[in-house]
Write an enzyme that holds these catalytic residues in place. Sequence first.
Site, PDB file in Angstrom:
ATOM      1  N   ASP A  25     -41.367  -0.602   4.479  1.00 41.81           N
ATOM      2  CA  ASP A  25     -42.346   0.469   4.635  1.00 41.81           C
ATOM      3  C   ASP A  25     -41.793   1.383   5.729  1.00 41.81           C
ATOM      4  O   ASP A  25     -40.773   1.091   6.362  1.00 41.81           O
ATOM      5  CB  ASP A  25     -43.745  -0.082   4.959  1.00 41.81           C
ATOM      6  CG  ASP A  25     -44.827   0.951   4.598  1.00 41.81           C
ATOM      7  OD1 ASP A  25     -44.486   2.137   4.391  1.00 41.81           O
ATOM      8  OD2 ASP A  25     -46.013   0.595   4.536  1.00 41.81           O
TER       9      ASP A  25
HETATM   10  C1  BGC Z   1     -47.341   3.657   3.894  1.00 40.38           C
HETATM   11  C2  BGC Z   1     -46.773   3.395   2.518  1.00 40.38           C
HETATM   12  C3  BGC Z   1     -46.125   4.656   1.997  1.00 40.38           C
HETATM   13  C4  BGC Z   1     -45.053   5.087   2.979  1.00 40.38           C
HETATM   14  C5  BGC Z   1     -44.280   6.299   2.541  1.00 40.38           C
HETATM   15  C6  BGC Z   1     -46.318   4.278   4.818  1.00 40.38           C
HETATM   16  O1  BGC Z   1     -46.866   4.668   6.034  1.00 40.38           O
HETATM   17  O2  BGC Z   1     -47.832   2.449   4.418  1.00 40.38           O
HETATM   18  O3  BGC Z   1     -47.766   2.937   1.653  1.00 40.38           O
HETATM   19  O4  BGC Z   1     -45.609   4.445   0.723  1.00 40.38           O
HETATM   20  O5  BGC Z   1     -45.665   5.360   4.216  1.00 40.38           O
HETATM   21  O6  BGC Z   1     -44.993   7.458   2.637  1.00 40.38           O
END
Ligand code: BGC
Length: 750
Positions: A295
Site C-alpha cells: 500500500d
Molecule cells: C489506500 C489504498 C489505495 C492507495 C493508492 C492508499 O492510501 O489505502 O487503498 O489503493 O492509497 O491510492
Amino acid sequence: MKKLILALSFFAIPFLLFAQQKSTEVKLYKNKNASIQDRINDLLKRMTIEEKAGQLNQLNGGNFTGPAANDAGQKAKMQMVREGKVGSFLNVTGAIETKAAQKVAVEESRLGIPLLFAFDVIHGYKTIFPIPLAEACSWDIPQIEKNSSIAAKEAAAAGLHWTFAPMCDISNDPRWGRVMEGAGEDTYYGAVVAAARVKGLQGNLNDDAHILSTVKHFAVYGAVEAGREYNNVDVSRFSLWNKYLPPYKAAIDAGAATVMNSFNVFEGVPASGNKYLVKDVLLNKWKFKGFVVSDWSSFSEMINHGYAANGKDAAYKAISAGSMMDMESKVMIENLPQLVKEGKISIQEVDNAVQRILYYKFKLGLFDEPYKFSDEQREAATELSKENRAEARKAADASIVLLKNDHHALPISSSIKKIALIGYYAKSKEDLFDFWIANGSANDAITIYDGLKNKYGNAIEYSQGYNADATTNDELINAAVQSASSSDIVLVNIGISGKMAGEDRALAYPEIPESQIQLLKALQKTGKPIVALVSSGRPLILTKIQLLVSSIVQCWILGTETGNAVADVLSGDYNPSAKTVMSFPYAIGQIPVYYNHFNTNRPLPTDNDGNWYSRYRDIPNAPLFPFGFGLSYTNYEYSNLQINKTAIRSSDELIVKVTVANSGKFDGEEIVQLYIRDVTASLIRPVKELKSFQKIKLKAAEVKEVIFKLTSKDLSFYDSNGILHLEPGAFKVFVGGNSEHVLEKDFIVQ
Ligand code: BGC
C-alpha cells in the site's frame, strides 16, 4: 596475392554474414510468437539488478505533458523511466498522459520495458456507480460484475492497466470511513461479491476493455481498532481464517492479478513484512501466481511501526516476507541492488518478484502494442456513454434500501400536487460524491433535486433546511416548515456529506447531526408524511430519527445517476429491492454490532427478562436494522420450510425448500437468504452464518418455491491453521427475508 584475397574472403564472408545476422536478430523477448515464459527468461537475462529493482518501483505519477513537462520533479521521474528505474506509475490517467509516459519507457529506456499504469478505480472511472457498499446491498451479482466491467472499460480506454480494487476487507465498524469501499460485514457474501468484482474488472485479460484488479488490503485491514484509519489490528488466527480471509481468497480464485499489502500489523508484524501472511498463506498455501504491491509507502512505514530500522531494513524485510512492488516509498529502488550485492537477498528472490510483474506486462500485450490502452477516440466514445449511464442508474435503483415505510407513505401517490423537498445536500454537487471517484465529476451527476425535478417538475418546492456545515437556524427551519405545511408529502435529505466517506474519514459519531434532528422535529409538527432520504457512505445511527418520520430511504452515495434513481424509487417506477449488508447500530456504544456474533456463555433470553446476561442496560442488544434487512412496496411471506433429510452424511447434499409469496400489490424482487448454525463444535460457531441467497422476481400475488442446496463445504469451518473441518453433530438451517426473521429446521451431520 590472389590466394591471400581468396583465403581472406573465405573467412570474411561467414563472419560478415554472422555480423549481419546479429544486427537484425529479433530479441527473443520482443518476439510475439515466443511463449511468455521464454520471453520473460530472455528479458531477465538481459536486465541489470538496477533495472530489476526498477520493475519493483511504482511511483506516484501525475501529468507529464503541457506545463508539467517543465516541472523539475516530473522531469526527474521521466529521467528515472529512461534509466529503467520505474516499472509502474499510479495516478497517471488519460490517453494522452499515459501515452506520453509510455513512449519514454518504450522508446528511450535501454530495454524498452513498458510501464503499468494504475489508478484507484473504485466505483467507476468517469461514469460513477454507487459506492461498493451500496452496490453490494443490491445482492445482484450479475449487475455488480457488469458495473465493474464498465469501470474497467472506461479506465482501459484512458490508458489504465490496473485498478486498486476490489477492497475485500470485512468490517462491522461504521466509524471506519472505508466501509464504503467493501461489501459489508458478512464473510460469505463478501467472498461472492469480491469474485464478481474481479471477474468484471479483468474478464480474461485478453482485450483492451479489461484491467488488472487488486485484492486489498491483505490482510484484516477492516479490523482497525475503534474504526480509526491506519490503527492497530489484533485478531486471532481463528478469526483470520474464518472471518477475514475468505473474501480475499475468493477474489484470488477468481483470477485476481495482484494483491495489496495492508497498512496494519498482524500478530505484531506489519502486513508488508509479514512472512506468515504473504509467503506462508498467500504464496505457498494459496499458490497465488500474481504479484504483490505494497500500500502507499507501507514498506517504509514499517519504520514508523517500529519494525524496520531504516529504508534498507524495510526493503529487506518486505522482500524477505514475499512482498514485491513498492508503491511510492522508494526503498526498493534505493536499496535492493545493494542488498543483492551484499548477499542478503538472493537474485532468485528478486527474479521471482520481477517475473510476475513482467508476466502481466506481456499478458496485457504491452510489449507488442504498448499504446493499445491509450486511445483518445475510444476514451471519448466510452466515457459517460448513454449505455454506461443507463447501467449506473439500474445499479443505483437496486442499491437503495427502504428501511421504514409506515402507512405506505411511499411510493408517492400519483394524485399528489405538491412535494416539499428539503435539505442542503439534495442540491449540492459538492457533497454528492465521496473521495474515491477516479476521474468522475459531480458536474456530470444528477442530484436528488435534479432527479425529482426531472420526474415531478413544478410540483417540487425546494428549501434548504440546514447549511453546508450541517448547522441550521430558525429562518431555515421556518421556511422548510412553511413549505412542508402546504405540501402533500415532505422529502428531507439528511445524513452526512459524501466527502466524509472513504480513506481517512473515520468518525467518532456516525450519526445524524443534531441540527437535522431539530429540523425533523419541527417538520413532524406539520402532521404531513415525512420521508427521510439518508445520504451517507456508512450506516448511521437512525434511532432518533426513525421516531420522527414515516419512511426512511437509505440512499448511500449513488454516483452519477443519484437523483434519477432516487426519483425512480420514490415514485414507484422501481420497487425497492435492496437489503443492507451492514447492520445499522442502535447506538454508538453498541459498535461493533453484527448478525453473525457468537452466542456467549450468557445469551439474553428473547423475553429480555432476568439478570446476569450478556446485555446492555440502556439499549437492546439487537441493531436497529439487521443485516439482510430491507423493505419493498409489496410484502413477501415465507412458509413451508422443508429439508430433504434430518440426518446427512458429510458426502450428502442437503436440499432446502421454502415457499415465498408476494402478498402485496406490486411486482417486486425479493432476496431470499439462507443461514446455518453449527450448534456444537470444537471451535465455537456464530449464531447464524449466511451460506446462500437468491434474488428472485415475484409478480403481485405470485408464489414461488425456492430451492437451495447445501454441501459439506457450507457446513465446515477453519481451524487456526487454515484447515477446513466438518464436524458431526447438530445443525440448524434458517431461511428468511433478513437475518432476524427466519423459518428454521434442525438436522444432524453424522
Ligand atoms: C489506500 C489504498 C489505495 C492507495 C493508492 C492508499 O492510501 O489505502 O487503498 O489503493 O492509497 O491510492
